[in-house]
Enzyme design. Sequence first.
Site, mmCIF file in Angstrom:
data_model
loop_
_atom_site.group_PDB
_atom_site.id
_atom_site.type_symbol
_atom_site.label_atom_id
_atom_site.label_comp_id
_atom_site.label_asym_id
_atom_site.label_seq_id
_atom_site.Cartn_x
_atom_site.Cartn_y
_atom_site.Cartn_z
ATOM 1 N N HIS A 70 65.727 -20.753 -16.515
ATOM 2 C CA HIS A 70 65.088 -19.924 -17.536
ATOM 3 C C HIS A 70 63.567 -20.052 -17.438
ATOM 4 O O HIS A 70 63.032 -21.150 -17.422
ATOM 5 C CB HIS A 70 65.564 -20.353 -18.933
ATOM 6 N N ASP A 81 64.190 -12.486 -19.194
ATOM 7 C CA ASP A 81 63.825 -13.259 -20.379
ATOM 8 C C ASP A 81 63.557 -12.343 -21.566
ATOM 9 O O ASP A 81 62.706 -11.459 -21.498
ATOM 10 C CB ASP A 81 62.586 -14.098 -20.061
ATOM 11 N N TYR A 87 48.308 -12.361 -7.448
ATOM 12 C CA TYR A 87 48.483 -13.255 -6.289
ATOM 13 C C TYR A 87 48.645 -14.707 -6.741
ATOM 14 O O TYR A 87 49.508 -15.426 -6.242
ATOM 15 C CB TYR A 87 47.292 -13.168 -5.332
#
Length: 143
Positions: free
Chosen positions: A22, A64, A112
């Site tokens: 999670h 989520d 990035y």
Amino acid sequence: MLKGIDPVLGPELLAILRAMGHGDEIVIADANFPASANARRLVRADGVDAVRVVRAIAQILPLDDFVPAAAFRMAVVDAPDEVPAIVTAFAQALRHGGYEGPIEAIERFAFYARAREAYAIVATGETRLYGNLILKKGVIRDG
């Protein structure tokens, strides 16, 4: 082959998706993304477009729902409010998997940096610009 599992999800990618916990994040990257230079774990999906990979992942990976957004895209350089067409395709693929939340834009270099911290990066053959997406894993609720 497995029943009901898109063959784009090979053994390595399935193992990674299963091992993620999670809050862990996975990057689906386009062909221009410096995936090899940034990945902690790298899965190659050369020749497969990013939207197909996102659609396959969204079918089995819970996103989520404890956070405002569980999907993140790279913002267009010098036009951060612009939404490339591929983002609309990503949204459709995610909705097919049950995600109705936003796809939040992240500045290129921040994207990035976040990708370097991701659990894994999937390097696709996507040639459309800004075909990069980060997904945050959620939980499967009992009952």
